[in-house]
Design a protein around this motif. Structure first.
Motif, PDB file in Angstrom:
ATOM      1  N   ALA A  16       1.012  -0.735  -0.542  1.00 37.31           N
ATOM      2  CA  ALA A  16      -0.535  -0.015  -0.039  1.00 37.31           C
ATOM      3  C   ALA A  16       0.712   1.311   0.006  1.00 37.31           C
ATOM      4  N   VAL A  17       2.198   1.340   0.774  1.00 40.45           N
ATOM      5  CA  VAL A  17       2.949   2.462   0.949  1.00 40.45           C
ATOM      6  C   VAL A  17       3.870   2.764  -0.305  1.00 40.45           C
ATOM      7  N   GLN A  18       3.800   1.488  -0.802  1.00 39.80           N
ATOM      8  CA  GLN A  18       4.396   1.715  -2.785  1.00 39.80           C
ATOM      9  C   GLN A  18       3.713   1.945  -3.731  1.00 39.80           C
ATOM     10  N   SER A  19       2.791   1.532  -3.743  1.00 38.37           N
ATOM     11  CA  SER A  19       1.719   1.930  -4.846  1.00 38.37           C
ATOM     12  C   SER A  19       0.895   3.656  -4.394  1.00 38.37           C
ATOM     13  N   PHE A  20       1.012   4.314  -2.896  1.00 32.80           N
ATOM     14  CA  PHE A  20       0.718   5.170  -3.329  1.00 32.80           C
ATOM     15  C   PHE A  20       1.319   5.940  -3.407  1.00 32.80           C
ATOM     16  N   LEU A  21       2.990   6.110  -2.673  1.00 29.43           N
ATOM     17  CA  LEU A  21       4.163   6.843  -3.174  1.00 29.43           C
ATOM     18  C   LEU A  21       4.472   6.743  -4.485  1.00 29.43           C
ATOM     19  N   HIS A  22       4.225   6.357  -5.368  1.00 26.29           N
ATOM     20  CA  HIS A  22       4.556   5.309  -7.166  1.00 26.29           C
ATOM     21  C   HIS A  22       3.233   6.203  -7.726  1.00 26.29           C
ATOM     22  N   VAL A  23       2.064   6.376  -7.065  1.00 26.38           N
ATOM     23  CA  VAL A  23       0.725   7.325  -7.857  1.00 26.38           C
ATOM     24  C   VAL A  23       1.364   8.714  -7.547  1.00 26.38           C
ATOM     25  N   VAL A  24       1.864   8.847  -6.385  1.00 25.09           N
ATOM     26  CA  VAL A  24       1.659  10.909  -6.318  1.00 25.09           C
ATOM     27  C   VAL A  24       3.429  10.723  -6.373  1.00 25.09           C
ATOM     28  N   ARG A  25       4.407   9.978  -7.193  1.00 24.14           N
ATOM     29  CA  ARG A  25       5.249  10.238  -8.055  1.00 24.14           C
ATOM     30  C   ARG A  25       5.160  10.973  -8.935  1.00 24.14           C
ATOM     31  N   ASP A  26       4.394   9.480  -9.752  1.00 28.03           N
ATOM     32  CA  ASP A  26       4.026  10.056 -11.118  1.00 28.03           C
ATOM     33  C   ASP A  26       3.363  10.336 -11.738  1.00 28.03           C
ATOM     34  N   ALA A  27       2.382  10.616 -11.114  1.00 26.40           N
ATOM     35  CA  ALA A  27       1.189  12.535 -10.896  1.00 26.40           C
ATOM     36  C   ALA A  27       2.222  13.619 -10.746  1.00 26.40           C
ATOM     37  N   ARG A  28       3.327  14.281 -10.021  1.00 23.75           N
ATOM     38  CA  ARG A  28       3.650  15.024 -10.391  1.00 23.75           C
ATOM     39  C   ARG A  28       4.374  14.999 -11.169  1.00 23.75           C
ATOM     40  N   ILE A  29       5.104  14.039 -11.675  1.00 21.35           N
ATOM     41  CA  ILE A  29       6.468  13.726 -12.994  1.00 21.35           C
ATOM     42  C   ILE A  29       5.031  13.959 -14.049  1.00 21.35           C
ATOM     43  N   VAL A  30       3.587  13.407 -14.231  1.00 24.40           N
ATOM     44  CA  VAL A  30       2.922  14.113 -16.088  1.00 24.40           C
ATOM     45  C   VAL A  30       2.882  15.319 -15.565  1.00 24.40           C
TER      46      VAL A  30
ATOM     47  N   SER B 296       1.184   2.510 -11.973  1.00 23.41           N
ATOM     48  CA  SER B 296       0.467   2.814 -11.267  1.00 23.41           C
ATOM     49  C   SER B 296      -0.571   3.262 -10.582  1.00 23.41           C
ATOM     50  N   GLN B 297      -1.505   3.424 -10.991  1.00 18.60           N
ATOM     51  CA  GLN B 297      -2.605   3.972 -10.904  1.00 18.60           C
ATOM     52  C   GLN B 297      -3.591   2.257 -10.643  1.00 18.60           C
ATOM     53  N   GLU B 298      -3.119   1.204 -11.508  1.00 18.81           N
ATOM     54  CA  GLU B 298      -3.896  -0.040 -11.446  1.00 18.81           C
ATOM     55  C   GLU B 298      -3.171  -0.725 -10.619  1.00 18.81           C
ATOM     56  N   TYR B 299      -2.266  -0.944  -9.595  1.00 14.64           N
ATOM     57  CA  TYR B 299      -1.433  -1.404  -8.801  1.00 14.64           C
ATOM     58  C   TYR B 299      -1.672  -0.962  -7.509  1.00 14.64           C
ATOM     59  N   PHE B 300      -2.265   0.072  -7.446  1.00 14.63           N
ATOM     60  CA  PHE B 300      -2.849   0.638  -6.346  1.00 14.63           C
ATOM     61  C   PHE B 300      -4.435  -0.020  -6.127  1.00 14.63           C
ATOM     62  N   ALA B 301      -5.178   0.145  -7.319  1.00 11.73           N
ATOM     63  CA  ALA B 301      -6.688  -0.202  -6.974  1.00 11.73           C
ATOM     64  C   ALA B 301      -6.065  -1.408  -6.386  1.00 11.73           C
TER      65      ALA B 301
ATOM     66  N   VAL C   6      -3.927  -2.891  -4.709  1.00 12.07           N
ATOM     67  CA  VAL C   6      -3.973  -3.013  -3.580  1.00 12.07           C
ATOM     68  C   VAL C   6      -5.076  -2.714  -2.182  1.00 12.07           C
ATOM     69  N   THR C   7      -5.533  -1.635  -2.537  1.00 11.30           N
ATOM     70  CA  THR C   7      -6.898  -1.111  -2.036  1.00 11.30           C
ATOM     71  C   THR C   7      -7.661  -1.481  -2.040  1.00 11.30           C
ATOM     72  N   GLY C   8      -8.219  -1.863  -3.271  1.00  7.95           N
ATOM     73  CA  GLY C   8      -9.396  -2.043  -3.922  1.00  7.95           C
ATOM     74  C   GLY C   8     -10.681  -0.770  -4.660  1.00  7.95           C
ATOM     75  N   HIS C   9      -9.238   0.193  -4.842  1.00  5.16           N
ATOM     76  CA  HIS C   9     -10.177   1.398  -5.047  1.00  5.16           C
ATOM     77  C   HIS C   9      -9.699   1.914  -6.251  1.00  5.16           C
ATOM     78  N   GLN C  10      -9.409   2.792  -6.643  1.00  7.98           N
ATOM     79  CA  GLN C  10      -8.832   3.132  -7.645  1.00  7.98           C
ATOM     80  C   GLN C  10      -8.641   5.026  -7.163  1.00  7.98           C
ATOM     81  N   PRO C  11      -7.895   5.278  -7.566  1.00 10.12           N
ATOM     82  CA  PRO C  11      -6.743   6.802  -5.898  1.00 10.12           C
ATOM     83  C   PRO C  11      -7.666   7.769  -6.647  1.00 10.12           C
ATOM     84  N   GLY C  12      -8.101   8.716  -5.441  1.00  9.10           N
ATOM     85  CA  GLY C  12      -8.722   9.667  -6.097  1.00  9.10           C
ATOM     86  C   GLY C  12      -7.432  11.103  -6.044  1.00  9.10           C
ATOM     87  N   ALA C  13      -7.197  12.003  -5.239  1.00 11.96           N
ATOM     88  CA  ALA C  13      -6.519  13.136  -5.381  1.00 11.96           C
ATOM     89  C   ALA C  13      -5.215  13.199  -3.493  1.00 11.96           C
TER      90      ALA C  13
END
Length: 472
Positions: A145-159, A214-219, A221-228
């Protein structure tokens, strides 16, 4: 609903459970929220919790061997026989009987050299080892969960960074075209800007693809798509040195504790196998009614006695089983040695990754500052004609790379920090104080440890719980 029933068998509902089960706000999902979602929804945890319940039942079933065994029996037998006897004057006499019987049988283990009691102790140690295996799985789920969360944060900021850079390059292209039209630059400068814009679009597409992964990885692990997602602002408190991390890991990591329980199980199995070489004493009894229909005869039969058995020779089988249990004990002891080294190495690697990530973050911060100064200077010099378009684009790319490195390093630092916690066995919902209904490994065991029957009050309650779990 079944999870709530089971997870609160002993403690009842936690006051925070209602808040934990509310839908996570899409506009403010924190790292703690993501870990809580993973804890509540990850199927791997459910699977291993069920395996722990199975180990609890194994312990209960083994304990039940010390109790009386009562069965009912019944049979109907038809016998037809013929015989020639001296009294029949050489003639064959025929007889037929119909016998029906029904009754109860009793068997109680009185003495078996301690083998069954040792088996009970071994099954309880197996339960303790399985609990530690569950903690290891919990740590992996939370770390995912930690990795998937921070990967989404990282990749969203890079985008976002690449989108902003693309707009900047587009302005540079427009400026180069304007300057080309007035003869200040050549067609080469315009082509360089066009190539940079096309390259920026390609890099943006790659970054967007990485974000979707990364969003699919997050989903998953957590059971839902990431929001903001709300990026964390501080890492968890860390030990002062790598040696401290290793010392805690060797002492408290669930893999180490599980290995020690498994050694105890192996030692108990050796003692149990050796005890099986001794005698076994059982109390056996029966009481029933027998009726012979052909003679209209009825009788009541009862028996009670002791049964004593002891092995003398079984072809060497028991000796082989004893040597096998001793070899398995030695293998389990060696496994503890291997586990200790693995845990120490993992703890050392986690600390090294944290140190490297911290150094990388500090260096990338200085790189960003220097690259920004350089880019602004080159851009101003280009306006005066002392720098070319290529110089501006190169400085701009250097700044983009530096900012991307800093974003990546920051995410790596947080991941490494939680990796250190996991290496010490401290990445659990309880120690992180997550807002979830904590799974209580003792609740189910305490309800089944003395093997309640299906018809008892506790057995009926357990049946309701298990039926509810199975319907989820």
């Amino acid at each position: 609903m079944a999870k709530r029933i089971f997870r609160t068998l002993r403690a009842g509902f936690f006051a925070a459970a209602c808040a934990a089960l509310m839908p996570v706000s899409a506009s403010a999902e924190t790292l703690a929220d993501a870990m809580a979602s993973a804890y509540e929804h990850n199927g791997l945890l459910d699977q291993n919790q069920a395996l722990l319940r199975a180990a609890d039942e194994d312990a209960a079933a083994t304990y039940a061997l010390l109790r009386p065994i009562i069965n009912w029996y019944g049979n109907v037998t038809y016998t037809n026989s013929s015989a020639i006897t001296a009294s029949s004057a050489g003639l064959r006499a025929h007889s037929a009987t119909n016998v029906a019987e029904m009754g109860l049988s009793l068997e109680l283990l009185l003495y078996d050299n301690g083998a069954t009691k040792l088996a009970v102790e071994a099954s309880r140690e197996t339960v303790l080892a399985t609990r530690q295996a569950l903690i290891s799985v919990e740590q992996q789920v939370l770390f995912d969960a930690v990795q998937s969360f921070l990967h989404v944060v990282r990749d969203a900021r890079i985008v976002e960074l690449r989108q902003n850079n693309l707009r900047l390059v587009a302005r540079e292209l427009q400026a180069a075209q304007d300057r080309f039209e007035v003869g200040e630059v050549t067609r080469t400068d315009v082509a360089l800007a066009e190539a940079s814009l096309a390259g920026g679009r390609a890099d943006l597409a790659v970054s967007q693809g990485q974000l979707m992964q990364s969003q699919e990885y997050f989903a998953s692990v957590t059971g839902h798509q990431p929001g903001a997602l709300v990026a964390p602002t501080s890492a968890p408190k860390m030990p002062k040195s790598g040696d401290e991390v290793k010392a805690v890991a060797v002492r408290a990591h669930p893999d180490m504790i599980r290995a020690k329980h498994e050694i105890t199980v192996a030692e108990l199995n050796v003692a149990r196998t050796r005890a099986s070489l001794g005698p076994t004493v059982k109390l056996k009894g029966a009481y029933g009614v027998q009726e012979t229909f052909s003679e209209t005869y009825e009788s009541q039969v009862g028996s009670l006695g002791f049964n004593v058995t002891a092995p003398i020779y079984q072809g060497g089988r028991l000796s082989a089983l004893l040597r096998k249990s001793m070899a398995q004990r030695d293998a389990t002891r060696a496994a503890l040695h291997v586990t200790r080294h693995n845990v120490r190495r993992s703890a050392g690697n986690a600390w090294a990754q944290l140190s490297a990530a911290g150094a990388q973050l500090a260096a990338s911060g200085r790189q960003v500052e220097a690259s920004r100064v350089a880019f602004e200077g080159v851009r101003e010099e280009a306006k005066l004609g002392s720098r070319t378009t290529l110089d501006v684009l190169t400085a701009e790319q250097d700044l983009l790379d530096a900012e991307s490195n800093r974003i990546t390093a920051r995410a790596a630092q947080y991941i490494a920090a939680y990796g250190v916690l996991a290496s010490m066995g401290q990445l659990t919902a309880e120690q992180l104080n997550l807002r979830v209904e904590l799974y209580d490994p003792e609740a189910y065991y305490n309800m089944v440890k003395d093997a309640p029957t299906l018809t008892s009050k506790r057995g009926k309650k357990l049946d309701q719980v298990l039926r509810a779990i199975g319907k989820e």
